[in-house]
Design a protein around this motif. Structure first.
Motif, PDB file in Angstrom:
ATOM      1  N   SER A 253       0.818  -1.209   0.000  1.00  0.00           N
ATOM      2  CA  SER A 253       0.000   0.000   0.000  1.00  0.00           C
ATOM      3  C   SER A 253       0.851   1.257   0.000  1.00  0.00           C
ATOM      4  N   LEU A 254       1.945   1.238   0.757  1.00  0.00           N
ATOM      5  CA  LEU A 254       2.811   2.411   0.806  1.00  0.00           C
ATOM      6  C   LEU A 254       3.520   2.641  -0.527  1.00  0.00           C
ATOM      7  N   PHE A 260       1.570   7.491  -6.296  1.00  0.00           N
ATOM      8  CA  PHE A 260       0.638   8.599  -6.514  1.00  0.00           C
ATOM      9  C   PHE A 260       1.160   9.918  -5.963  1.00  0.00           C
ATOM     10  N   GLY A 261       2.300   9.886  -5.255  1.00  0.00           N
ATOM     11  CA  GLY A 261       2.839  11.100  -4.660  1.00  0.00           C
ATOM     12  C   GLY A 261       1.971  11.631  -3.536  1.00  0.00           C
ATOM     13  N   MET A 262       1.398  10.739  -2.737  1.00  0.00           N
ATOM     14  CA  MET A 262       0.456  11.151  -1.711  1.00  0.00           C
ATOM     15  C   MET A 262       1.148  11.833  -0.543  1.00  0.00           C
ATOM     16  N   SER A 263       0.521  12.886  -0.053  1.00  0.00           N
ATOM     17  CA  SER A 263       0.974  13.603   1.130  1.00  0.00           C
ATOM     18  C   SER A 263      -0.243  13.794   2.022  1.00  0.00           C
ATOM     19  N   ALA A 276       2.243  12.941   6.944  1.00  0.00           N
ATOM     20  CA  ALA A 276       3.068  11.929   6.268  1.00  0.00           C
ATOM     21  C   ALA A 276       3.154  12.262   4.796  1.00  0.00           C
ATOM     22  N   GLU A 277       4.347  12.328   4.301  1.00  0.00           N
ATOM     23  CA  GLU A 277       4.577  12.434   2.869  1.00  0.00           C
ATOM     24  C   GLU A 277       5.221  11.123   2.439  1.00  0.00           C
ATOM     25  N   VAL A 278       4.479  10.350   1.650  1.00  0.00           N
ATOM     26  CA  VAL A 278       4.965   9.026   1.257  1.00  0.00           C
ATOM     27  C   VAL A 278       5.858   9.199   0.036  1.00  0.00           C
ATOM     28  N   MET A 301      -7.347   6.945   4.522  1.00  0.00           N
ATOM     29  CA  MET A 301      -8.080   5.942   3.751  1.00  0.00           C
ATOM     30  C   MET A 301      -9.448   5.664   4.378  1.00  0.00           C
ATOM     31  N   ASN A 302      -9.482   5.532   5.689  1.00  0.00           N
ATOM     32  CA  ASN A 302     -10.750   5.269   6.365  1.00  0.00           C
ATOM     33  C   ASN A 302     -11.704   6.436   6.233  1.00  0.00           C
TER      34      ASN A 302
END
Length: 340
Positions: A253-254, A260-263, A276-278, A301-302
């Motif tokens: 998942s990470l 996607f460059g998720m932050s 969190a910046e993944v 996500m939840n």
């Protein structure tokens, strides 16, 4: 898992795609390089080499490729199959397709973690119920059995409710069952049994008796804090398998979140934020970095699922004890020498 791009038109691609929706290029996954590639004139655009389709591609259940010089008919994922559903039975093909999607995602993660998966040792049987026998999903000496009925969404949800489980998926089944196999590979063969027992308990206790006691016991919350799930509390082997599956959930998942460059920066109060910046590779990161990114990501996500009126995507809580068990799994995987 990560995103891919078409080498012909740069269109976004997903792991299961077989044709680019933008330029109609044929697509196939190259398990060695770990790339989903467009094809032109029989050659992969990713490396300009010729590849051939897995024999299971004719059934629409596999998009993995083999080098043309490979004498095998089946790709490195499908070689693990020992029994597949009888395709002469109506309805079996779409169920098998779902099983293969989950299995290929599993093998992808094992490859990313550099974990060995010899098809002579790790085998899969996808079995249908008969009037006389209901197939039980499970593991025995490297043989993973998955009940074909689990690929039916309604039946799987029915079983989830009957067992009072918060989470039940095909991919979760496969990650859990191979976890039993990797106890042999990573713990027993590597001489780490004492370390394992310090965290998970004595695995020599009677397994059948432990499971009977688990299912006979009235539902309670006394497992929380020590285990990742209620089932993990049944026996040290199940605690390991549940924790191993959870570790695969996290790194996979990470990796997608990073793709996607998720932050994520959910506000908590006036004093601070959870953020969190993944932007790291979870397959090479420290467990500390994985855990720091995981909590805010799962909160997000939840929250998104609740906006759509669906159950929480992540119905788990990571206690310090569970994090310690996950850290042990991470450490022994990372300490393995590179595969030859």
């Amino acid at each position: 898992m990560r995103l891919f791009a078409c080498q012909e038109c740069r269109n976004l691609l997903h792991f299961e795609n077989v044709v680019c929706a933008s330029c109609s290029s044929a697509l196939g996954y190259l398990p060695g390089p770990g790339v989903l590639s467009a094809f032109r004139d029989g050659k992969a655009r990713a490396d300009e080499k010729p590849w051939k389709n897995c024999a299971n591609s004719v059934h629409g259940v596999c998009n993995w490729m083999l080098p043309v010089e490979d004498e095998n008919e089946f790709c490195t994922a499908c070689r693990h199959n020992r029994v597949v559903p009888d395709l002469s039975v109506e309805g079996n093909l779409p169920l098998w397709q779902k099983l293969e999607i989950a299995k290929r995602r599993l093998i992808y993660t094992l490859d990313r973690l550099r974990l060995p998966h010899d098809p002579e040792e790790l085998r899969f049987e996808f079995l249908a119920d008969t009037p006389e026998h209901r197939v039980m999903t499970g593991h025995a000496d490297g043989l993973v059995t998955i009940a074909l009925a689990e690929a039916d969404d309604a039946e799987r949800e029915k079983r989830r409710n009957e067992l009072h489980e918060p989470y039940r998926t095909l991919l979760g089944h496969m990650r859990h069952e191979v976890g039993h196999y990797y106890h042999t590979v990573l713990v027993e063969r590597e001489g780490r049994t004492e370390e394992f027992r310090d965290l998970f308990g004595d695995e020599t206790q009677d397994y059948a008796a432990a499971l009977k006691a688990h299912y006979d016991k009235p539902p309670s919350d006394d497992w929380r804090g020590e285990f990742i799930s209620h089932y993990a509390a049944a026996h040290p082997h199940e605690d390991w398998a549940e924790s191993f599956a959870h570790y695969l959930h996290m790194v996979d998942s990470l990796e997608m979140a990073a793709s996607f460059g998720m932050s994520v920066r959910p506000r908590l109060d006036k004093e601070g934020v959870m953020e969190a910046e993944v932007d790291f590779n979870p397959y090479k990161a420290s467990m500390e970095d994985i855990l720091l990114a995981w909590t805010p990501l799962t909160v997000a996500m939840n929250a998104m699922n609740r906006c759509m009126g669906t159950p929480d995507l992540y119905p788990f809580v990571l206690s310090d004890k569970v994090a310690e068990k996950l850290g042990f799994i991470h450490r022994i995987i990372q300490e393995r020498p590179p595969l030859q």
